[in-house]
Design an enzyme around this catalytic site. Structure first.
Site, mmCIF file in Angstrom:
data_model
loop_
_atom_site.group_PDB
_atom_site.id
_atom_site.type_symbol
_atom_site.label_atom_id
_atom_site.label_comp_id
_atom_site.label_asym_id
_atom_site.label_seq_id
_atom_site.Cartn_x
_atom_site.Cartn_y
_atom_site.Cartn_z
ATOM 1 N N HIS A 237 23.537 6.607 5.778
ATOM 2 C CA HIS A 237 24.448 7.237 4.808
ATOM 3 C C HIS A 237 23.876 7.323 3.392
ATOM 4 O O HIS A 237 24.624 7.525 2.434
ATOM 5 C CB HIS A 237 25.810 6.526 4.746
ATOM 6 C CG HIS A 237 26.618 6.654 5.990
ATOM 7 N ND1 HIS A 237 27.095 7.859 6.456
ATOM 8 C CD2 HIS A 237 27.044 5.715 6.890
ATOM 9 C CE1 HIS A 237 27.781 7.663 7.566
ATOM 10 N NE2 HIS A 237 27.747 6.379 7.853
ATOM 11 N N GLU B 49 27.865 14.865 6.354
ATOM 12 C CA GLU B 49 26.619 14.400 6.954
ATOM 13 C C GLU B 49 26.896 13.565 8.192
ATOM 14 O O GLU B 49 27.985 13.048 8.377
ATOM 15 C CB GLU B 49 25.800 13.590 5.933
ATOM 16 C CG GLU B 49 26.536 12.441 5.272
ATOM 17 C CD GLU B 49 26.358 11.089 5.954
ATOM 18 O OE1 GLU B 49 25.550 10.969 6.897
ATOM 19 O OE2 GLU B 49 27.047 10.144 5.549
ATOM 20 N N SER C 200 27.008 7.945 12.671
ATOM 21 C CA SER C 200 28.185 7.760 11.844
ATOM 22 C C SER C 200 28.372 8.994 10.973
ATOM 23 O O SER C 200 27.397 9.592 10.524
ATOM 24 C CB SER C 200 28.017 6.515 10.974
ATOM 25 O OG SER C 200 29.194 6.248 10.241
#
Length: 176
Positions: free
Chosen positions: A64, A137, A112
Site C-alpha cells: 500500500h 490500487e 489488499s
C-alpha cells in the site's frame, strides 16, 4: 509452493525478463474482513467504468505504499465471486524482483485493496457493507485485511481444500 498459489511466468520460464504474471482475488464478495467490512457484488463496477472512461488504471503497489509501484494490473474485473486481478511485476523494478522471489518461495501471497468508500450501509449486526467504492490500487501485502484475498486464489473452494489439508496434517502429527 503454497497450496492454491498460482504464479504464471510470461514466456513459460521463471524469470522476470518479460514480467512475472500474477493473478488472484483482491476482494471476495460478502466476506467480512478483519476491519468488519464486507464488499457487496457490484461495488467496484461504476468506479472501474469511470477509470476506463478516463483512460486510467488501478495501480499495483507494494504494501500500500504509493511511493513503491511494482507492476501493472492488465485486467481488473468483477465476477460472481469478487474482484479478480491479473497483472505483471515489472522486471526493471528492484522491489518487483524481490516480490517475485517472495511469491515464488511462498513467503508472501496476500492481496489488499486501497479505495475510497462512495456508499456503505450497516447490516443488522452493525457491520459495514460496502455498496460502492472507488478503487485506487491493489497491493501485494504480507497481511491482507481479508485473509482469503490471495495471489492465485481461484475460488473459495480452494480455502476449504487448504483447510482440509491442514486438518489432515495436524491429525497425522497428533497420531505420531
Amino acid at each position: 509452493m503454497t497450496p492454491g498459489l498460482e504464479v504464471k511466468f510470461a514466456g513459460g520460464t521463471p524469470t522476470l525478463t518479460d514480467g512475472h504474471v500474477i493473478e488472484g482475488y483482491a476482494s471476495l464478495f460478502g466476506m467480512t474482513d478483519q476491519g468488519g467490512d464486507a464488499v457487496r457484488a457490484g461495488a467496484f463496477s461504476a468506479g472501474l467504468r469511470r477509470l476506463a472512461d478516463k483512460g486510467d488504471r488501478v495501480r499495483m503497489l507494494w504494501q500500500h505504499d504509493p511511493a513503491r509501484p511494482i507492476g501493472v494490473w492488465d485486467e481488473v474485473r468483477e465476477d460472481e465471486k469478487g474482484l479478480w486481478v491479473k497483472g505483471r511485476l515489472l522486471p526493471d523494478v528492484a522491489q518487483a524482483r524481490e516480490a517475485a522471489a517472495l511469491i515464488q518461495a511462498g513467503a508472501i501471497d496476500g492481496l489488499s485493496i486501497g479505495y475510497r468508500t462512495i456508499r456503505a450501509e450497516r447490516d443488522q449486526k452493525g457491520r459495514r457493507a460496502l455498496v460502492e467504492v472507488e478503487l485506487w490500487e491493489v497491493s501485494l501485502v504480507t497481511f491482507p485485511m481479508l485473509p482469503e484475498a490471495k495471489v492465485g486464489r481461484k475460488d473459495s473452494d480452494d480455502l476449504r481444500e487448504v483447510a482440509m489439508l491442514f486438518s489432515a496434517a495436524a491429525e497425522a502429527l497428533r497420531k505420531e
